[in-house]
Design an enzyme around this catalytic site. Structure first.
Site: not given
Length: 204
Positions: A13, A68, A159-160, A189
């Site tokens: 991230k 989040d 989950y990519d 997103h």
């Protein structure tokens, strides 16, 4: 150069956010957070993002960003949602999470496998209000798509490899795991949420 701390211990991230921020605010440096992890007991993405951003801002004294995010599957009523990172248990096992979700959807026909990646970003700027308190902002980005029947692609994380974004150029059906880092950072997103956040970053 101003610094902003990203309230996560997830190096993926940090890398992704640093690239997204650099594209629009090269004057900002995103640094990782090495403080204690707060209990994420919120029931929405926004609540959990604020919990993390407040904790990071309090610990470092720096402006803090927290994301989040998760995948929301329509046929599951929006689950895993805020439980995406823990879907298969509290070990945060990304492979187990992905495998469990695929198993749960194994009998679901393709037209009903619609889903969205959702990212909610909280920005907390300590001491920035006229009363000396923190200024807080929350924005959201949604990346619509559907879930594949099997994982594909070694890129991204979480989950990519099973998320097929809508509206791909030329009608392609690649998973987010098959996107290059640059492609994902432009369309994801998180990128969409950060676009909404940019006008609020003037104080940094």
């Amino acid at each position: 150069m101003a610094q902003v701390v990203l309230a996560t211990h997830n190096p993926h991230k940090v890398e992704e956010f640093a690239a997204i921020v650099a594209a629009t605010r090269p004057d900002l440096t995103v640094i990782g957070y090495d403080g204690p992890e707060p209990v994420e007991d919120g029931v929405t993405f926004a609540e959990n993002a604020l919990i993390k951003a407040r904790a990071a801002a309090a610990h470092t004294g720096l402006p803090a960003l927290a994301d989040d995010s998760g995948v929301c599957v329509d046929v599951l009523g929006g689950a895993p949602g805020v439980f995406s990172a823990y879907w298969a248990g509290h070990r945060k096992d990304a492979v187990a999470n992905l495998d469990l979700l695929l198993d749960q959807l194994s009998d679901i026909a393709d037209p009903h496998r619609t889903a969205q990646f959702v990212s909610t970003i909280a920005l907390v700027i300590p001491g920035a209000s006229t009363a000396g308190g923190a200024v807080e902002h929350v924005v959201e980005g949604v990346w619509p798509g559907r879930l594949a029947r099997a994982a594909a692609g070694a890129g991204g994380f979480g989950y990519d490899p099973i998320f097929i974004p809508d509206d791909q150029p030329g009608g392609a059906q690649r998973t987010a795991g098959e996107f290059s880092a640059a492609e994902k950072n432009e369309a994801s997103h998180r990128a969409r949420a950060f676009t909404a956040l940019v006008p609020l970053l003037g104080a940094l």
